[in-house]
Write an enzyme that holds these catalytic residues in place. Structure first.
Site, short mmCIF file in Angstrom:
data_model
loop_
_atom_site.label_atom_id
_atom_site.label_comp_id
_atom_site.label_asym_id
_atom_site.label_seq_id
_atom_site.Cartn_x
_atom_site.Cartn_y
_atom_site.Cartn_z
N HIS A 1 -5.66 6.56 7.34
CA HIS A 1 -4.97 5.65 6.44
C HIS A 1 -3.48 5.67 6.76
O HIS A 1 -2.90 6.72 7.06
CB HIS A 1 -5.17 6.09 4.99
N ASP B 1 0.86 -1.19 0.00
CA ASP B 1 0.00 0.00 0.00
C ASP B 1 0.89 1.24 0.00
O ASP B 1 2.04 1.19 0.46
CB ASP B 1 -0.92 0.01 1.22
N ASP C 1 -2.47 -0.46 6.62
CA ASP C 1 -3.41 -0.90 5.59
C ASP C 1 -2.91 -2.16 4.89
O ASP C 1 -3.71 -3.02 4.52
CB ASP C 1 -3.64 0.21 4.57
N GLU D 1 -6.61 17.80 1.25
CA GLU D 1 -7.52 16.66 1.26
C GLU D 1 -6.77 15.37 1.56
O GLU D 1 -7.29 14.48 2.25
CB GLU D 1 -8.26 16.55 -0.07
#
Length: 241
Positions: A152, A7, A157, A52
């Protein structure tokens, strides 16, 4: 089989617009078992991070200011994933970003470096059409504890995805022949003596049956202009010199 569950976290959503990789997390599977080996690194992208994106992963420019550049870690990354099959959720995203980083350095892409890619997002949608296929949704479906996942993070992850992937593909284990399984017990009678099986009777074709078989093949070849899979090709006639 060696597999690497991978990831990444990035500065934004599109490597085509110059967004960069800022975190890589990998865990190793060997013959469908976690080995305990992992690869994890934060990377200084040399550019800003979209607000973001920070809201998703919490990684700031200040935190990455003293971290290595991708060029500084690329050899170690390549060594960890080389020749392995990659397992990635929404693989096109991570592969696109990592290939872009490798391209900047003139190095081989993941398609050359690794043995292939399994996209668990695609796999989840194929297994359960119409159902949510996010990592959180899959953790809920397979009862994998992800309560500690507030933001995250690439390594976290990857660890969760490894458990999800093993749960998603668990049925495949039954399709594999267990070479180390104990042999089935021999049949025995009521006193424990082995039961002797009668020899297998082999029936061979008679001369008449063989001739009828050859004639049938010749008819097939004749109907197909000499072509018959069960007969050798006819030799072409010699031409006069």
């Amino acid at each position: 089989m060696r597999q690497i569950v991978l990831d990444t976290e990035t500065t934004g959503l599109d490597w085509r617009n110059g967004d960069r990789v800022i975190e890589i997390g990998c865990v190793e599977l060997l013959d469908r078992g976690l080995t305990g080996r992992h690869y994890h690194v934060y990377i200084n992208p040399g550019r800003g991070i979209d607000a973001e994106a920070v809201a998703v992963h919490g990684i700031t420019e200040e935190f990455l200011a003293d971290k290595p550049k991708f060029a500084d870690i690329v050899a170690d990354f390549e060594d960890f994933v080389r020749d392995a099959e990659l397992v990635i959720h929404n693989a096109s995203f991570d592969v696109g970003f990592l290939d872009a980083e490798l391209d900047r350095l003139g190095r081989a892409r993941l398609g050359v470096l690794c043995a292939g890619v399994i996209d668990t997002l695609k796999l989840a949608k194929e297994q359960n059409p119409g159902k949510k296929a996010s990592l959180d949704a899959l953790c809920d479906r397979y009862e994998i504890d992800n309560a500690h996942r507030e933001l995250h993070g690439a390594l976290l992850d990857a660890e969760l995805l490894a458990e999800v992937f093993l749960a998603m593909t668990r049925g495949q284990e039954s399709l594999m022949i267990g070479l180390d399984d104990e042999p089935a017990p021999r049949e025995s009678d009521s006193e424990g003596a082995p039961v002797l099986r009668a020899a297998i009777r082999v029936l061979r074709a008679s001369a008449e049956e063989s001739a009828a078989h050859d004639a049938a093949l010749a008819d097939i070849a004749k109907a197909n202009k000499g072509l018959c899979l069960w007969l050798p090709p006819a030799a072409e006639p010699a031409q006069a010199g």
